[in-house]
Design an enzyme around this catalytic site. Structure first.
Site, mmCIF file in Angstrom:
data_model
loop_
_atom_site.group_PDB
_atom_site.id
_atom_site.type_symbol
_atom_site.label_atom_id
_atom_site.label_comp_id
_atom_site.label_asym_id
_atom_site.label_seq_id
_atom_site.Cartn_x
_atom_site.Cartn_y
_atom_site.Cartn_z
ATOM 1 N N TYR A 150 0.809 -1.227 0.000
ATOM 2 C CA TYR A 150 0.000 0.000 0.000
ATOM 3 C C TYR A 150 0.843 1.278 0.000
ATOM 4 O O TYR A 150 0.301 2.374 -0.013
ATOM 5 C CB TYR A 150 -0.922 0.032 1.217
ATOM 6 N N LYS A 220 1.543 -14.015 5.504
ATOM 7 C CA LYS A 220 1.729 -14.958 4.390
ATOM 8 C C LYS A 220 3.217 -15.259 4.266
ATOM 9 O O LYS A 220 3.801 -15.217 3.176
ATOM 10 C CB LYS A 220 1.207 -14.351 3.091
ATOM 11 N N ASP A 286 -4.551 -17.163 4.880
ATOM 12 C CA ASP A 286 -5.687 -17.899 4.302
ATOM 13 C C ASP A 286 -6.295 -18.856 5.325
ATOM 14 O O ASP A 286 -7.517 -18.933 5.477
ATOM 15 C CB ASP A 286 -5.276 -18.635 3.014
ATOM 16 N N ASP A 310 -6.512 -5.166 5.598
ATOM 17 C CA ASP A 310 -7.633 -4.590 4.866
ATOM 18 C C ASP A 310 -8.713 -5.645 4.643
ATOM 19 O O ASP A 310 -9.899 -5.451 4.960
ATOM 20 C CB ASP A 310 -7.098 -4.053 3.521
#
Ligand code: NAD
Length: 421
Positions: A150, A220, A286, A310
């Site tokens: 971002y 991740k 995930d 987000d």
């Protein structure tokens, strides 16, 4: 004399009895929900402190109202007020289309270096939810707000910058696996140790201060080892170094749990245990999104990078009733600067209809009162809002999804909360 909230030498906010706090009522439905919310704040503070404390509200302009007034979307005076008074609260702002400032909210976050996006996710009995046991959801998300993909370091394919970057990657770093180099755009993901540590430190301190049982680092790191993976490792190292956490391998942890007869969650994670009280664990993003639906009771404080944060913020907010009720804040715990805000947008179609749900803004005000340590007032509002919803006196968004509810206008909903204080 104007009384101003300041940051003390001890790193704690100094809050006078009559602090001036700037507010932006916001665009679209902003004025309706602000008018309702401010009455609730004032009534709760009056009730909690019997006139001893009172907020002095200072209107500052941003968004459409500012643009119509001065031709500027985010006037310098507004930014100055946000800097000077430390705390502020805002309704939703229209994102200007084309040119100029990309987003007013982003401008605020950058200018004040608000490195935490804080999103508490809690359930109020009676709120329509897609979960079958939504009461098990009680989490607080610490989303890193200044780094990651971002940061806006992006280059469109075909531009001289993208071409140059491609050449650098291929010639200097010998990167061979860019699949379609001629038509590839690039985005860069900066993640620093300093940025990760300040976010995770704030999350641990919050967990301790609020007696939360666990902190989960969501990442991740299995794929992005030096950014997401490093974020996780820096988090664990910090927990050990600064908070005296002990690190266990999964097998060791399982063994200690077996000894004490406690159940272990069926996940692979490293764990450090701070003062025997707060469990620090990690989950791959995930899997976390899956687990947060299947066993939300296992998660409490969440620390995560910007992009994951987000997605996770909205996914978890949906579990407890979504957009009309999820509050948020952007905070720099070091300088004290904090902007509390409704998390939804301006819903322009419903401007001036006095029909929309003010709960998101009201609960962001609750977060502000908690941050100021005006906890009695905060608790009064939380309880009164809960009672109002339990009594099925709700605005149109909830009314449409509830059986035998009583439809309230925005202002009537606020009246009802004030009655229930
Ligand atoms: P939105 O949140 O304004 O509206 C989406 C839908 O959600 C609405 O149609 C409405 O049905 C519902 N909704 C929103 N707030 C509600 C409330 N308080 N009570 C009941 N229902 C509510 O999102 P959008 O339409 O994508 O964006 C509209 C504008 O708002 C854009 O200019 C966008 O950039 C801006 N925006 C601002 C912020 C912010 O200031 N924090 C956040 C998101 C969007």
């Amino acid at each position: 004399m104007t009384e101003i909230i300041s940051m003390g030498m001890n790193g704690k906010l100094q809050v006078p009895n009559n602090p001036t706090i700037p507010y932006i009522e916001g665009d679209g439905i902003g004025p309706d929900i602000w008018k309702a919310s401010v009455r609730v704040f004032d009534a709760a503070v009056q009730k909690a402190y019997g006139g001893e404390k009172k907020i002095v509200w200072l209107e500052v302009l941003a968004g459409e109202k500012a643009f119509n007034n001065s031709g500027e979307w985010m006037p310098e005076a507004t930014m100055d007020a946000f800097k000077k008074y430390l705390l502020s609260i805002k309704g939703p702002l229209t994102t200007p289309v084309g040119g100029g400032i990309r987003s007013l909210n982003v401008a605020l976050r950058q200018e004040l270096d608000l490195y935490v996006c804080l999103r508490p996710i809690r359930y109020f009995e009676g709120v329509p939810s897609p979960m079958w046991q939504p009461e098990k959801v009680n989490m607080v998300i610490f989303r890193e707000n200044t780094e990651d993909i971002y940061a806006g370091i992006e280059y469109m394919t075909g531009t001289p910058e993208a071409t140059k970057l491609l050449q650098f990657l291929q010639d200097e770093l010998h990167v061979k696996n860019i699949r379609f180099p001629a038509t590839t755009s690039f985005g860069i993901k900066p993640v620093s140790k300093e940025g990760s540590e300040r976010l995770i430190r704030s999350a641990i301190e919050y967990a301790i201060a609020n007696k939360m049982p666990s902190l989960t680092i969501v990442h991740k790191g299995n794929i992005m080892k030096f950014t997401e993976g490093a974020f996780k490792n820096w988090g664990y190292e910090l927990a050990v170094r600064e908070f005296g956490g002990e690190v266990y391998t999964w097998n060791q942890w399982e063994a200690t749990k077996k000894e004490s007869g406690e159940a272990v969650a069926n996940e692979e994670m490293r764990i450090s245990n701070i003062g025997g009280k707060i469990l620090i664990k990690d989950a791959i993003a995930d899997n976390f999104l899956q687990q947060a639906l299947l066993s939300p009771q296992d998660y409490s404080v969440i620390a995560t990078l910007n992009l994951n944060g987000d997605y996770i913020s909205d996914a978890l907010a949906a579990q407890v009733g979504g957009i009309g009720i999820a509050p948020g804040a952007n905070i720099n715990y070091l300088t004290g600067h904090a902007v509390f805000e409704a998390t939804h947008g301006t819903a322009p179609r419903f401007a001036n209809t006095n029909t929309m749900n003010p709960s998101s803004l009201i609960l962001s005000g609750v977060m502000m009162l908690e941050y100021m340590e005006w906890k009695d007032a905060a608790e009064l509002i939380t309880n009164a809002l809960g009672k109002t919803i339990r009594n099925k006196k709700v605005t149109i968004d909830f009314y449409n999804l509830m059986k035998e509810a009583i439809l309230m206008k925005t202002s009537e909903f606020a009246d009802e909360i004030i009655r229930n204080l």
